[in-house]
Design a protein around this motif. Structure first.
Motif, PDB file in Angstrom:
ATOM      1  N   GLN A 170       4.199  -5.573  10.362  1.00  0.00           N
ATOM      2  CA  GLN A 170       4.458  -6.756   9.188  1.00  0.00           C
ATOM      3  C   GLN A 170       5.062  -5.704   7.391  1.00  0.00           C
ATOM      4  O   GLN A 170       5.479  -6.085   6.709  1.00  0.00           O
TER       5      GLN A 170
ATOM      6  N   LEU B   8       1.657 -17.073   9.958  1.00  0.00           N
ATOM      7  CA  LEU B   8       2.484 -17.310   9.238  1.00  0.00           C
ATOM      8  C   LEU B   8       3.413 -18.761   9.543  1.00  0.00           C
ATOM      9  O   LEU B   8       4.325 -19.018   9.139  1.00  0.00           O
TER      10      LEU B   8
ATOM     11  N   GLY C 284       5.581 -10.594   9.990  1.00  0.00           N
ATOM     12  CA  GLY C 284       4.059  -9.370  10.549  1.00  0.00           C
ATOM     13  C   GLY C 284       3.057 -10.845  11.702  1.00  0.00           C
ATOM     14  O   GLY C 284       3.694 -11.207  12.874  1.00  0.00           O
ATOM     15  N   ASP C 285       2.124  -9.621  11.806  1.00  0.00           N
ATOM     16  CA  ASP C 285       1.261 -10.663  13.088  1.00  0.00           C
ATOM     17  C   ASP C 285       1.334 -11.982  12.958  1.00  0.00           C
ATOM     18  O   ASP C 285       0.843 -12.464  12.070  1.00  0.00           O
ATOM     19  N   ASN C 286       1.404 -13.194  13.713  1.00  0.00           N
ATOM     20  CA  ASN C 286       1.438 -14.390  14.590  1.00  0.00           C
ATOM     21  C   ASN C 286       0.541 -14.965  15.390  1.00  0.00           C
ATOM     22  O   ASN C 286       0.397 -16.024  15.751  1.00  0.00           O
TER      23      ASN C 286
ATOM     24  N   HIS D  43      -0.166  -8.425   8.328  1.00  0.00           N
ATOM     25  CA  HIS D  43       0.485  -9.889   8.251  1.00  0.00           C
ATOM     26  C   HIS D  43       1.216  -9.773   6.357  1.00  0.00           C
ATOM     27  O   HIS D  43       0.148  -8.835   5.696  1.00  0.00           O
TER      28      HIS D  43
END
Length: 265
Positions: free
Chosen positions: A203, A254, A247-249, A233
């Motif tokens: 992230q 995202l 970042g985190d998806n 994220h």
């Protein structure tokens, strides 16, 4: 999620998918949602709080996990901004002073918090607040200050723990800051984005280790005009109006078709 009453209403289940007005609140100027509690700043400069009070982050002496009814934080007036952290609350009062209550962020294994708002010594001309896992503030001169347990590097100082505010290294000329759960983004007046803290989900950047204790520039972005952070994220609005995320998806935050680890439009 309404497990702690943070939506301001009582429901039969610990969540509610239907938007509904928070009862008993009018004339609201600013809102902030923390980990399990919510804050509202009214036009008259008073602060109202609801949700979890397990560490007295609502400003009331009793410790309750669920308090869905907004109540005024006692003995606190002339407030100009609010920010709800994980287990604590921050406010800025007229003149730029910062006040905090709830969990002491410098205690590693806390048992209880303090319901009384107390002035934070150090920064004197604060113009922005960012409460994530740890409290951060930005002064009028564009510098960032933070305090508390620094296990994830969110203070941007490289040090372990600070009970009083300390300035993040190598940062000036900032126009805004945003604190996620354990990472921080800062936007400079030249449109560059700087980050530090936890990088477990990339992230901050795909090219850095999992922990970044000092600020660095996120070089993969165009000129940016706004930033935002969540738990894992990050988002940025570019000068041309496009939105970038990284970042985190894992839940599509995202976009549903994102596979790259780089910041993507």
């Amino acid at each position: 999620n309404n497990a702690n009453g943070q939506l301001g209403r009582t429901t039969a289940t610990p969540f509610d998918a239907i938007p509904a007005q928070v009862p008993g609140l009018t004339g609201v100027e600013t809102l902030s949602a923390g980990f399990g509690h919510s804050l509202a700043l009214r036009e008259d400069g008073t602060v109202w709080a609801w949700g979890s009070n397990s560490f007295r982050q609502l400003g009331f002496p009793e410790t309750t996990r669920s308090n869905p009814t907004p109540r005024q934080v006692p003995a606190l007036t002339g407030v100009t901004d609010v920010s709800a952290g994980v287990y604590f609350s921050l406010v800025r009062r007229a003149g730029g002073s910062v006040w905090a209550w709830g969990l002491d962020p410098s205690v590693r294994f806390p048992r209880e918090g303090d319901h009384t708002p107390r002035r934070v010594d150090g920064p004197k001309h604060v113009i922005a607040l960012a409460a994530g896992a740890r409290p951060l503030v930005m002064e009028k001169n564009g510098t960032v200050w933070g305090w508390g347990w620094n296990s994830t590097g969110v203070l941007g100082t490289g040090s372990n723990i600070r009970s009083t505010p300390v300035r993040a290294r190598g940062l000036s000329g900032l126009v805004s800051i945003s604190a996620g759960y354990r990472h921080v983004l800062a936007l400079r007046e030249d449109g560059t984005v700087w980050g530090w803290g936890d990088n477990l989900f990339m992230q901050l950047s795909p090219y850095l280790p999992e922990l970044q204790t000092t600020p660095f520039q996120v070089t993969e972005l165009p000129k940016v005009v706004a930033i935002a952070t969540s738990a894992s994220h990050s988002l940025a609005v570019a000068e041309d109006g496009t939105v970038w995320g990284w970042g985190d998806n894992s839940t599509g935050q995202l976009g549903p078709f994102v596979t790259t680890i780089d910041p993507v439009r």
